[in-house]
Enzyme design. Sequence first.
Site, PDB file in Angstrom:
ATOM      1  N   GLU A 127      -3.903  -0.412  -3.501  1.00 44.12           N
ATOM      2  CA  GLU A 127      -2.550  -0.530  -4.071  1.00 44.12           C
ATOM      3  C   GLU A 127      -1.591  -0.857  -2.934  1.00 44.12           C
ATOM      4  O   GLU A 127      -1.954  -0.755  -1.763  1.00 44.12           O
ATOM      5  CB  GLU A 127      -2.157   0.786  -4.755  1.00 44.12           C
ATOM      6  CG  GLU A 127      -3.102   1.141  -5.894  1.00 44.12           C
ATOM      7  CD  GLU A 127      -2.699   2.397  -6.653  1.00 44.12           C
ATOM      8  OE1 GLU A 127      -1.645   2.994  -6.327  1.00 44.12           O
ATOM      9  OE2 GLU A 127      -3.451   2.763  -7.570  1.00 44.12           O
ATOM     10  N   ILE A 157      -6.345  -7.905  -5.040  1.00 46.57           N
ATOM     11  CA  ILE A 157      -7.639  -7.816  -5.723  1.00 46.57           C
ATOM     12  C   ILE A 157      -8.303  -9.195  -5.828  1.00 46.57           C
ATOM     13  O   ILE A 157      -7.765 -10.116  -6.446  1.00 46.57           O
ATOM     14  CB  ILE A 157      -7.470  -7.170  -7.119  1.00 46.57           C
ATOM     15  CG1 ILE A 157      -6.761  -5.804  -6.986  1.00 46.57           C
ATOM     16  CG2 ILE A 157      -8.833  -7.022  -7.811  1.00 46.57           C
ATOM     17  CD1 ILE A 157      -7.380  -4.833  -5.975  1.00 46.57           C
ATOM     18  N   ASP A 240     -20.309   1.462   0.502  1.00 51.36           N
ATOM     19  CA  ASP A 240     -21.483   1.560   1.389  1.00 51.36           C
ATOM     20  C   ASP A 240     -22.476   0.436   1.092  1.00 51.36           C
ATOM     21  O   ASP A 240     -23.161  -0.053   1.981  1.00 51.36           O
ATOM     22  CB  ASP A 240     -22.204   2.901   1.182  1.00 51.36           C
ATOM     23  CG  ASP A 240     -21.543   4.035   1.950  1.00 51.36           C
ATOM     24  OD1 ASP A 240     -20.647   3.755   2.771  1.00 51.36           O
ATOM     25  OD2 ASP A 240     -21.916   5.199   1.709  1.00 51.36           O
ATOM     26  N   ARG A 243     -20.207  -3.476   1.551  1.00 51.43           N
ATOM     27  CA  ARG A 243     -19.715  -3.949   2.849  1.00 51.43           C
ATOM     28  C   ARG A 243     -20.698  -4.911   3.515  1.00 51.43           C
ATOM     29  O   ARG A 243     -20.256  -5.869   4.158  1.00 51.43           O
ATOM     30  CB  ARG A 243     -19.471  -2.762   3.790  1.00 51.43           C
ATOM     31  CG  ARG A 243     -18.165  -2.094   3.526  1.00 51.43           C
ATOM     32  CD  ARG A 243     -17.951  -0.863   4.348  1.00 51.43           C
ATOM     33  NE  ARG A 243     -16.640  -0.328   4.038  1.00 51.43           N
ATOM     34  CZ  ARG A 243     -16.344   0.965   4.016  1.00 51.43           C
ATOM     35  NH1 ARG A 243     -17.251   1.864   4.324  1.00 51.43           N
ATOM     36  NH2 ARG A 243     -15.123   1.355   3.717  1.00 51.43           N
ATOM     37  N   GLU A 366     -12.577  -4.608   2.497  1.00 47.25           N
ATOM     38  CA  GLU A 366     -13.629  -3.588   2.287  1.00 47.25           C
ATOM     39  C   GLU A 366     -13.680  -2.575   3.435  1.00 47.25           C
ATOM     40  O   GLU A 366     -14.747  -2.151   3.853  1.00 47.25           O
ATOM     41  CB  GLU A 366     -14.979  -4.255   2.015  1.00 47.25           C
ATOM     42  CG  GLU A 366     -14.910  -4.994   0.685  1.00 47.25           C
ATOM     43  CD  GLU A 366     -16.235  -5.346   0.084  1.00 47.25           C
ATOM     44  OE1 GLU A 366     -17.197  -4.599   0.269  1.00 47.25           O
ATOM     45  OE2 GLU A 366     -16.282  -6.380  -0.605  1.00 47.25           O
ATOM     46  N   GLU A 370     -11.115  -0.815  12.075  1.00 45.49           N
ATOM     47  CA  GLU A 370     -10.750   0.527  12.573  1.00 45.49           C
ATOM     48  C   GLU A 370     -11.401   1.595  11.679  1.00 45.49           C
ATOM     49  O   GLU A 370     -11.933   2.600  12.170  1.00 45.49           O
ATOM     50  CB  GLU A 370      -9.222   0.708  12.567  1.00 45.49           C
ATOM     51  CG  GLU A 370      -8.484  -0.106  13.628  1.00 45.49           C
ATOM     52  CD  GLU A 370      -8.359  -1.598  13.293  1.00 45.49           C
ATOM     53  OE1 GLU A 370      -8.554  -1.975  12.122  1.00 45.49           O
ATOM     54  OE2 GLU A 370      -8.082  -2.386  14.213  1.00 45.49           O
TER      55      GLU A 370
HETATM   56  C1  LIG Z   1      -7.966 -11.430   1.032  1.00 47.01           C
HETATM   57  C2  LIG Z   1      -8.093  -9.989   0.658  1.00 47.01           C
HETATM   58  C3  LIG Z   1      -8.912  -9.608  -0.395  1.00 47.01           C
HETATM   59  C4  LIG Z   1      -9.012  -8.263  -0.765  1.00 47.01           C
HETATM   60  N1  LIG Z   1      -9.796  -7.919  -1.833  1.00 47.01           N
HETATM   61  C5  LIG Z   1      -9.768  -6.632  -2.290  1.00 47.01           C
HETATM   62  C6  LIG Z   1     -10.452  -6.272  -3.502  1.00 47.01           C
HETATM   63  O1  LIG Z   1     -11.119  -7.099  -4.131  1.00 47.01           O
HETATM   64  N2  LIG Z   1     -10.343  -4.994  -3.949  1.00 47.01           N
HETATM   65  C7  LIG Z   1      -9.622  -4.047  -3.289  1.00 47.01           C
HETATM   66  O2  LIG Z   1      -9.555  -2.910  -3.753  1.00 47.01           O
HETATM   67  N3  LIG Z   1      -8.974  -4.352  -2.120  1.00 47.01           N
HETATM   68  C8  LIG Z   1      -9.025  -5.621  -1.617  1.00 47.01           C
HETATM   69  N4  LIG Z   1      -8.354  -5.955  -0.465  1.00 47.01           N
HETATM   70  C9  LIG Z   1      -7.582  -4.921   0.229  1.00 47.01           C
HETATM   71  C10 LIG Z   1      -8.189  -4.501   1.563  1.00 47.01           C
HETATM   72  O3  LIG Z   1      -9.360  -3.779   1.360  1.00 47.01           O
HETATM   73  C11 LIG Z   1      -7.091  -3.709   2.314  1.00 47.01           C
HETATM   74  O4  LIG Z   1      -6.097  -4.665   2.689  1.00 47.01           O
HETATM   75  C12 LIG Z   1      -7.645  -3.014   3.528  1.00 47.01           C
HETATM   76  O5  LIG Z   1      -8.480  -1.952   3.142  1.00 47.01           O
HETATM   77  C13 LIG Z   1      -6.544  -2.452   4.438  1.00 47.01           C
HETATM   78  O6  LIG Z   1      -5.563  -1.776   3.720  1.00 47.01           O
HETATM   79  P1  LIG Z   1      -4.016  -2.133   3.977  1.00 47.01           P
HETATM   80  O7  LIG Z   1      -3.872  -3.598   3.862  1.00 47.01           O
HETATM   81  O8  LIG Z   1      -3.203  -1.275   3.080  1.00 47.01           O
HETATM   82  O9  LIG Z   1      -3.768  -1.741   5.486  1.00 47.01           O
HETATM   83  P2  LIG Z   1      -3.354  -0.272   6.024  1.00 47.01           P
HETATM   84  O10 LIG Z   1      -4.248   0.749   5.448  1.00 47.01           O
HETATM   85  O11 LIG Z   1      -1.885  -0.104   5.859  1.00 47.01           O
HETATM   86  O12 LIG Z   1      -3.700  -0.433   7.566  1.00 47.01           O
HETATM   87  C14 LIG Z   1      -2.842  -1.107   8.491  1.00 47.01           C
HETATM   88  C15 LIG Z   1      -3.489  -1.036   9.872  1.00 47.01           C
HETATM   89  O13 LIG Z   1      -3.611   0.349  10.282  1.00 47.01           O
HETATM   90  C16 LIG Z   1      -4.979   0.636  10.554  1.00 47.01           C
HETATM   91  N5  LIG Z   1      -5.251   2.006  10.119  1.00 47.01           N
HETATM   92  C17 LIG Z   1      -4.988   2.552   8.910  1.00 47.01           C
HETATM   93  N6  LIG Z   1      -5.382   3.843   8.885  1.00 47.01           N
HETATM   94  C18 LIG Z   1      -5.927   4.108  10.087  1.00 47.01           C
HETATM   95  C19 LIG Z   1      -6.533   5.255  10.684  1.00 47.01           C
HETATM   96  N7  LIG Z   1      -6.689   6.395  10.013  1.00 47.01           N
HETATM   97  N8  LIG Z   1      -6.967   5.165  11.962  1.00 47.01           N
HETATM   98  C20 LIG Z   1      -6.848   4.013  12.662  1.00 47.01           C
HETATM   99  N9  LIG Z   1      -6.282   2.886  12.158  1.00 47.01           N
HETATM  100  C21 LIG Z   1      -5.844   2.932  10.886  1.00 47.01           C
HETATM  101  C22 LIG Z   1      -5.789  -0.394   9.767  1.00 47.01           C
HETATM  102  O14 LIG Z   1      -7.071  -0.566  10.310  1.00 47.01           O
HETATM  103  C23 LIG Z   1      -4.898  -1.614   9.912  1.00 47.01           C
HETATM  104  O15 LIG Z   1      -5.135  -2.229  11.151  1.00 47.01           O
HETATM  105  C24 LIG Z   1      -8.286  -7.280  -0.045  1.00 47.01           C
HETATM  106  C25 LIG Z   1      -7.482  -7.670   1.031  1.00 47.01           C
HETATM  107  C26 LIG Z   1      -7.380  -8.996   1.387  1.00 47.01           C
HETATM  108  C27 LIG Z   1      -6.493  -9.388   2.543  1.00 47.01           C
END
Ligand SMILES: Cc1cc2nc3c(=O)[nH]c(=O)nc-3n(C[C@H](O)[C@H](O)[C@H](O)COP(=O)(O)OP(=O)(O)OC[C@H]3O[C@@H](n4cnc5c(N)ncnc54)[C@H](O)[C@@H]3O)c2cc1C
Length: 392
Positions: A127, A157, A240, A243, A366, A370
């Site tokens: 979200e 998504i 799991d 990925r 996925e 990090e």
């Molecule tokens: C093209 C594309 C397709 C996608 N497809 C799907 C899909 O089909 N279904 C779905 O559900 N999602 C999907 N996603 C979402 C994707 O899985 C998320 O963007 C991703 O998990 C990161 O979440 P965020 O963007 O909110 O980044 P954030 O969680 O806000 O992270 C921002 C940065 O902080 C770092 N970070 C966050 N928490 C920590 C921590 N605890 N320790 C160290 N570093 C941290 C992250 O690694 C990142 O570098 C997609 C994203 C993209 C770009």
Amino acid sequence: MAWDPLSDEQRELRELVRTLARERIGPRAAEIDESHEFPWDVVELFREHGIFGLFFAEGDGGLGTGTLLSLVAIEEVSRVCATSGLILAVQELGSLGLKLAGSEELRAAWLPRLAAGEVLAAYALTESESGSDSAAMRTTARRDGDEYVLDGSKRFITNAGVAGLYTVFAKTDPGGGHHGISAFLVEADTPGFEVSRLEPKLGISGSTTGELVFSGARVPVANRLGEEGTGFRLAMRILDRSRPGVAAQALGIAQGATDYALDYARTRETMGRPIAAHQLIAGKLADMETKTEAARGLLYRFGRMVDEGAGDAELTKASAMAKLYCGDVAMEVTTEAVQILGGYGYIKEYPVERFMRDAKVTQIYEGTQEIQRLVIAREMLREQRTVLFAVV
Ligand SMILES: Cc1cc2nc3c(=O)[nH]c(=O)nc-3n(C[C@H](O)[C@H](O)[C@H](O)COP(=O)(O)OP(=O)(O)OC[C@H]3O[C@@H](n4cnc5c(N)ncnc54)[C@H](O)[C@@H]3O)c2cc1C
């Protein structure tokens, strides 16, 4: 002949996918990237040749050829077109909830159609305010008799707008933390559910990435995957297993870039010799090849572990390591491929800039790199190891 871990039957199927990739998908790849249009013709090609069946058991209408071969298929397609490779990886991602936790009725209704590619699948966890911290999701599912009423939204998504079936995670107990989340199958034509926008992106341009909005969308209780409150655990079990699909996409991109750069370096001459004969370029090629092969080792090991019956507990770390390493290698190798082509690497006439743009997302979706590192370290800390020298 190079060492090959695949059986004769697996090699034959790899050859089929490789031929389709080379002859039918490769020539379309640049156009798919430029047009930003979802390649339905590639979906049709996969349907015609039964490629979606590689991801499903025989009893579910698939080929039952196992996980290793399914990863190899994603790799082969991604060698020419990462958008097309992702179509296969997301069919698996979006079907895993059903495979792992679907009722007999749901499985019988949907798995054969997914295995035939008649319906495309999607997985909706993220979200706008919850990506890495997925348990912080706000979408709710309120029970109302024989139905749940979904309200909220999902961001980023894959397959938004092209999927017929979405695995959606929502809070059935908003105060219950990880244990307050449940998973549901939501059909694309459910009233109250819509795709509100699609995102323009850096790479994998033919793949749709969109926002899903639920406004009082009613879903039958029978569409719940597993018990109420088990959705978060299911989401992690799915990741799991899925990925490595991203890892396979990354590996394919890395291999495609390495092959292209090698060919280019053989023929491009400077200072009277092919650039491959300059040691600095030869060194880059050697590193690209070695890293790609090491990445393949981790990925194929995961495939064999699943095919040999490894349990959940063993898969988490192996999956995270494959995704982490393949994604990082894809980014490094594609950046070097652009460097090897010099100015030609930077222009769109050559495929390596597309490979480099496509590689980036494998370090993000996925679970970011990090998060993979956190998962691997957490699993290491859980392991009972024999320490040869006691820590004093
Ligand atoms: C093209 C594309 C397709 C996608 N497809 C799907 C899909 O089909 N279904 C779905 O559900 N999602 C999907 N996603 C979402 C994707 O899985 C998320 O963007 C991703 O998990 C990161 O979440 P965020 O963007 O909110 O980044 P954030 O969680 O806000 O992270 C921002 C940065 O902080 C770092 N970070 C966050 N928490 C920590 C921590 N605890 N320790 C160290 N570093 C941290 C992250 O690694 C990142 O570098 C997609 C994203 C993209 C770009």
